[in-house]
Design a protein around this motif. Structure first.
Motif, PDB file in Angstrom:
ATOM      1  N   ARG A 158       2.141   9.222   2.789  1.00 40.03           N
ATOM      2  CA  ARG A 158       3.518   8.741   2.669  1.00 40.03           C
ATOM      3  C   ARG A 158       3.699   7.449   3.472  1.00 40.03           C
ATOM      4  NH1 ARG A 158       8.064  10.232   5.171  1.00 40.03           N
ATOM      5  NH2 ARG A 158       6.999  11.711   6.522  1.00 40.03           N
ATOM      6  N   HIS A 159       3.134   7.440   4.688  1.00 33.28           N
ATOM      7  CA  HIS A 159       3.235   6.249   5.522  1.00 33.28           C
ATOM      8  C   HIS A 159       2.497   5.067   4.899  1.00 33.28           C
ATOM      9  CE1 HIS A 159       5.362   7.421   9.152  1.00 33.28           C
ATOM     10  NE2 HIS A 159       4.869   8.636   8.943  1.00 33.28           N
ATOM     11  N   ALA A 169       4.537   3.638   2.128  1.00 29.91           N
ATOM     12  CA  ALA A 169       5.687   2.893   2.646  1.00 29.91           C
ATOM     13  C   ALA A 169       5.242   1.543   3.191  1.00 29.91           C
ATOM     14  CB  ALA A 169       6.376   3.710   3.740  1.00 29.91           C
ATOM     15  N   GLU A 209       4.616  -0.877   0.500  1.00 32.77           N
ATOM     16  CA  GLU A 209       5.876  -1.427   0.018  1.00 32.77           C
ATOM     17  C   GLU A 209       6.434  -2.444   0.995  1.00 32.77           C
ATOM     18  OE1 GLU A 209       7.913   2.174  -0.740  1.00 32.77           O
ATOM     19  OE2 GLU A 209       7.045   2.349  -2.751  1.00 32.77           O
ATOM     20  N   ALA A 210       6.216  -2.200   2.280  1.00 36.26           N
ATOM     21  CA  ALA A 210       6.729  -3.121   3.290  1.00 36.26           C
ATOM     22  C   ALA A 210       6.067  -4.490   3.200  1.00 36.26           C
ATOM     23  CB  ALA A 210       6.521  -2.538   4.686  1.00 36.26           C
ATOM     24  N   ARG A 262       4.503  -4.356  -5.228  1.00 39.79           N
ATOM     25  CA  ARG A 262       5.560  -3.786  -6.039  1.00 39.79           C
ATOM     26  C   ARG A 262       5.261  -2.357  -6.500  1.00 39.79           C
ATOM     27  NH1 ARG A 262       7.461  -8.777  -9.311  1.00 39.79           N
ATOM     28  NH2 ARG A 262       7.783  -9.851  -7.349  1.00 39.79           N
ATOM     29  N   ASP A 305       8.681 -12.064   8.976  1.00 36.73           N
ATOM     30  CA  ASP A 305       9.632 -10.968   9.102  1.00 36.73           C
ATOM     31  C   ASP A 305       9.184  -9.952  10.142  1.00 36.73           C
ATOM     32  OD1 ASP A 305      11.191 -12.125   7.215  1.00 36.73           O
ATOM     33  OD2 ASP A 305      10.370 -10.978   5.558  1.00 36.73           O
ATOM     34  N   VAL A 351      11.708  -9.087  12.927  1.00 34.19           N
ATOM     35  CA  VAL A 351      12.330  -7.765  12.851  1.00 34.19           C
ATOM     36  C   VAL A 351      11.757  -6.818  13.896  1.00 34.19           C
ATOM     37  CG1 VAL A 351      12.696  -5.750  11.402  1.00 34.19           C
ATOM     38  CG2 VAL A 351      12.813  -8.035  10.419  1.00 34.19           C
ATOM     39  N   GLY A 404      11.836 -10.285  -6.030  1.00 33.99           N
ATOM     40  CA  GLY A 404      11.621  -8.871  -6.304  1.00 33.99           C
ATOM     41  C   GLY A 404      12.261  -7.974  -5.249  1.00 33.99           C
ATOM     42  N   LEU A 440      12.163  -5.056  -2.534  1.00 35.50           N
ATOM     43  CA  LEU A 440      11.152  -4.392  -1.736  1.00 35.50           C
ATOM     44  C   LEU A 440      11.733  -3.204  -1.024  1.00 35.50           C
ATOM     45  CD1 LEU A 440      11.652  -6.154   1.291  1.00 35.50           C
ATOM     46  CD2 LEU A 440      10.789  -7.741  -0.390  1.00 35.50           C
ATOM     47  N   PRO A 473      11.953   0.310  -0.429  1.00 38.99           N
ATOM     48  CA  PRO A 473      11.162   1.452  -0.845  1.00 38.99           C
ATOM     49  C   PRO A 473      12.072   2.663  -1.029  1.00 38.99           C
ATOM     50  CG  PRO A 473      10.977   1.121   1.510  1.00 38.99           C
ATOM     51  CD  PRO A 473      11.930   0.081   1.002  1.00 38.99           C
ATOM     52  N   ALA A 474      11.525   3.657  -1.686  1.00 37.61           N
ATOM     53  CA  ALA A 474      12.258   4.904  -1.771  1.00 37.61           C
ATOM     54  C   ALA A 474      12.137   5.568  -0.411  1.00 37.61           C
ATOM     55  CB  ALA A 474      11.659   5.787  -2.857  1.00 37.61           C
ATOM     56  N   SER A 515      11.158   7.599   6.929  1.00 38.16           N
ATOM     57  CA  SER A 515      10.041   7.201   7.790  1.00 38.16           C
ATOM     58  C   SER A 515      10.366   5.866   8.450  1.00 38.16           C
ATOM     59  CB  SER A 515       8.765   7.063   6.972  1.00 38.16           C
ATOM     60  OG  SER A 515       8.748   5.804   6.346  1.00 38.16           O
ATOM     61  N   ASP A 516       9.743   5.623   9.588  1.00 39.86           N
ATOM     62  CA  ASP A 516      10.073   4.386  10.288  1.00 39.86           C
ATOM     63  C   ASP A 516       9.559   3.168   9.529  1.00 39.86           C
ATOM     64  OD1 ASP A 516       7.586   4.906  12.905  1.00 39.86           O
ATOM     65  OD2 ASP A 516       7.620   5.397  10.794  1.00 39.86           O
ATOM     66  N   MET A 517       8.478   3.362   8.777  1.00 38.68           N
ATOM     67  CA  MET A 517       7.957   2.248   7.999  1.00 38.68           C
ATOM     68  C   MET A 517       8.924   1.855   6.891  1.00 38.68           C
ATOM     69  SD  MET A 517       5.503   0.645   8.843  1.00 38.68           S
ATOM     70  CE  MET A 517       5.320   0.833  10.574  1.00 38.68           C
ATOM     71  N   ALA A 518       9.535   2.873   6.297  1.00 44.02           N
ATOM     72  CA  ALA A 518      10.524   2.571   5.276  1.00 44.02           C
ATOM     73  C   ALA A 518      11.694   1.830   5.909  1.00 44.02           C
ATOM     74  CB  ALA A 518      11.007   3.858   4.620  1.00 44.02           C
ATOM     75  N   LEU A 544      11.474  -0.112   8.425  1.00 45.49           N
ATOM     76  CA  LEU A 544      11.016  -1.477   8.644  1.00 45.49           C
ATOM     77  C   LEU A 544      11.160  -2.289   7.368  1.00 45.49           C
ATOM     78  CD1 LEU A 544       9.320  -3.855   9.741  1.00 45.49           C
ATOM     79  CD2 LEU A 544       7.305  -2.550   9.130  1.00 45.49           C
ATOM     80  N   ALA A 545      10.710  -1.693   6.274  1.00 43.83           N
ATOM     81  CA  ALA A 545      10.767  -2.416   5.015  1.00 43.83           C
ATOM     82  C   ALA A 545      12.198  -2.786   4.674  1.00 43.83           C
ATOM     83  CB  ALA A 545      10.161  -1.568   3.906  1.00 43.83           C
ATOM     84  N   ALA A 551      14.655  -3.183   6.788  1.00 44.23           N
ATOM     85  CA  ALA A 551      15.088  -4.227   7.712  1.00 44.23           C
ATOM     86  C   ALA A 551      14.541  -5.584   7.269  1.00 44.23           C
ATOM     87  CB  ALA A 551      14.594  -3.908   9.121  1.00 44.23           C
ATOM     88  N   VAL A 552      13.297  -5.549   6.831  1.00 45.74           N
ATOM     89  CA  VAL A 552      12.669  -6.776   6.357  1.00 45.74           C
ATOM     90  C   VAL A 552      13.452  -7.334   5.183  1.00 45.74           C
ATOM     91  CG1 VAL A 552      10.666  -7.647   5.114  1.00 45.74           C
ATOM     92  CG2 VAL A 552      10.354  -6.322   7.190  1.00 45.74           C
TER      93      VAL A 552
END
Lengths: 279, 287
Positions: free
Chosen positions: A131-132, A135, A138-139, A143, A200, A204, B254, B256, B258-259, B263-266, B268-269, B271-272
């Motif tokens: 899952r990480h 993510a 995606e970060a 796409r 970013d 961020v 596009g 970005l 995420p669904a 999670s902290d990574m999501a 981050l995304a 926030a980005v």
């Protein structure tokens, strides 16, 4: 109370013994890094990549690293043993190399490689790591992360591969990222997308970034501060947007040697090297 | 001098056709340096290879000096144009000395006075006589590229084809090679085609520039309009903007988001995504 700078380096020397005596790759480099974008520019052989390796404790044998001081957020790096380095690398600091083709394992799917990095640094189940990893993909603006997850490195384009590399390096959430020519193998338009991701992450997440490059245009437009290296020495340090007002003759010669899109000069000026610069 | 009309090159990749070049036409006048710019996979190098006769084209599409070029070239036709490749190390034989490599084309074409010609070619590109019996690994990158240029020019071709001649070199060495190329071009009255991904390099050497994307010639510009950024196609404008460096605030292409599942990574995304939208706090847009 101010926290110590992320990286403090004082009088760093890296040399490689060889048949012809000692080759001094880095000579007396001193700099510090906060949570900012620091650019290191120089030609091939100027010691910019070696400086990056030294910070990660990755100078290959039989290289000799000495410094008066080298620390990461106050932690002394000079006295570390190999296992201490292992615990810092990845978790605290990480490096993105130039060519994704050579830094990814060609026989493992990229998703598995990213997951592996995550599980190395966090105690987690496979599902959670997955899952990480998704993510993270995606970060870095991939796409259809679900699809890319199952691809092998050779199935990725250059820009995609570099993003996967960045994802892998960032999944352990390091405080410092050393990017060694991360965009040189990429097309200009893709280059800017990768730069934006790095940008970013600095703004961020408050990550520190050392950006090693030979491209003056990119460094001056992307970084906050620039170190110019020549023959293992830091010959100049300046603000990135003031690079065109650089003082050192080498920096000025480098800037003038690059052809410009804006104006035409019939004869490009050639860098005339002065032995004084290494004195 | 060079007339390319409706050039098409198709490769087969596992039975699937890949249209590398799809109907490209241009002409290069005598003494002109024509530039082709594009990203990787745009077909720019393939165009150059097709002109050199190094890859099969779909039908006749090339005339040089009024003569149509077939799939098979005669020796005289081959002598007319020479090629300089991107990677100076990869294009030189590792087990041959500079002398061997410069000698070979002369021998193939039955030219006399080999010794003098080799010495002259070395002097022409700024190599010293002591470099003559060195192997490629004993030369620096800049010297290797000089060597590759000497080899191309030793037969006195009318046309020089340059495929990214400086992209493997440092800026300071690039300046030396670019100066050398413009000097030789004048001295030898060469007609050349230069392929590069670097707009500044192309603008430095060329008078007219073609922009390629996905096998098509998108736009043709003269160097003045390129310098002023007066292009019509969005893609060309994008290339020009990109080559001016990184613009801090820009548009994000596009979605970005995420669904996110907490999670902290999501996080981050997300926030980005928010941060990278052009906001008042950031500088001006693309310059």
């Amino acid at each position: 109370m101010s926290e110590p700078p992320l990286i403090e380096v004082e009088d760093l020397n890296v040399s490689f013994p060889g048949r012809g005596g000692l080759t001094r790759a880095v000579r007396g480099a001193s700099f510090s890094l906060g949570r900012e974008r620091l650019g290191i520019v120089g030609e091939s052989g100027s010691g910019k990549s070696t400086t990056g390796w030294a910070l990660l404790g990755l100078v290959p044998r039989p290289g000799i690293v000495t410094a008066r001081r080298m620390s990461l957020s106050g932690t002394d790096l000079l006295s570390l043993g190999e296992s201490d380095w292992q615990s810092l690398r990845g978790r605290r600091m990480s490096m993105v190399m130039q060519d994704p083709k050579y830094s990814l394992n060609p026989v493992l799917r990229v998703g598995r490689q990213i997951q592996e990095t995550y599980r190395l640094h966090h105690r987690s189940s496979a599902a959670e790591a997955r899952r990480h990893a998704l993510a993270m993909l995606e970060a870095v603006r991939i796409r259809d992360a679900d699809q890319v997850f199952h691809l092998y490195p050779h199935q990725l384009s250059g820009g995609m591969g570099q993003r996967v590399m960045i994802a892998m390096m960032l999944i352990a959430e390091p405080d410092l990222l050393i990017a060694d020519e991360p965009t040189s193998a990429l097309d200009v338009t893709v280059q800017n997308q990768v730069l934006r991701i790095l940008d970013d992450l600095v703004t961020v997440r408050g990550m520190g970034l050392i950006f090693i490059s030979h491209n003056l245009t990119i460094v001056s437009s992307f970084c906050d501060r620039v170190l110019v290296m020549y023959g293992g020495r830091i010959v100049e340090e300046c603000k990135a947007d003031e690079l065109d007002r650089a003082k050192h003759p080498y920096t000025r010669a480098l800037i003038r040697a690059a052809p410009s899109l804006a104006s035409y000069q019939p004869e490009l000026s050639v860098v005339v090297r002065d032995p004084e610069w290494l004195a | 001098m060079i007339e390319v009309s409706n050039l098409a090159v198709t490769f087969r990749n596992g039975g699937r056709p890949v249209h590398a070049v799809r109907g490209v036409s241009f002409s290069v006048a005598e003494g002109e340096t024509f530039g082709i710019v594009g990203e990787s996979g745009s077909g720019k190098s393939t165009v150059l290879k097709a002109v050199a006769g190094l890859c099969a084209t779909a039908g006749p599409s090339l005339t040089i000096n009024g003569a149509a070029m077939g799939a098979k070239r005669s020796k005289a036709e081959r002598r007319l144009m020479q090629f300089v490749f991107q990677d100076p190390y990869g294009s030189l034989h590792p087990r041959q000395t500079v002398d061997d490599m410069l000698r070979e084309p002369l021998l193939i074409h039955g030219v006399t006075g080999v010794d003098a010609k080799v010495a002259e070619a070395l002097a022409d590109v700024g190599l010293e006589p002591q470099h003559r019996f060195r192997f490629p690994h004993q030369l620096s990158g800049g010297q290797r590229q000089r060597m590759a240029i000497a080899r191309a020019l030793i037969l006195r071709p009318r046309i020089l084809l340059l495929d990214e001649p400086t992209s493997a070199l440092d800026v300071s060495i690039q300046a030396e090679i670019l100066n050398l190329l413009s000097r030789l071009r004048r001295g030898y009255q060469l007609t050349s085609i230069l392929v590069s991904h670097d707009l500044a390099v192309v603008a430095h050497l060329c008078s007219r520039i073609a922009i390629m994307q996905q096998g098509l010639l998108v736009e043709m510009l003269d160097v003045e309009s390129l310098r002023r950024g007066q292009a019509k196609e969005a893609y060309t404008l994008e290339l020009i903007a990109a080559s001016r460096g990184y613009a801090r605030a820009g548009q994000v292409t596009g979605s970005l988001l995420p669904a996110g599942k907490g999670s902290d990574m999501a996080g981050l995304a997300r926030a980005v995504a928010v941060e990278s939208r052009p906001g008042p706090s950031q500088g001006s847009g693309r310059d």
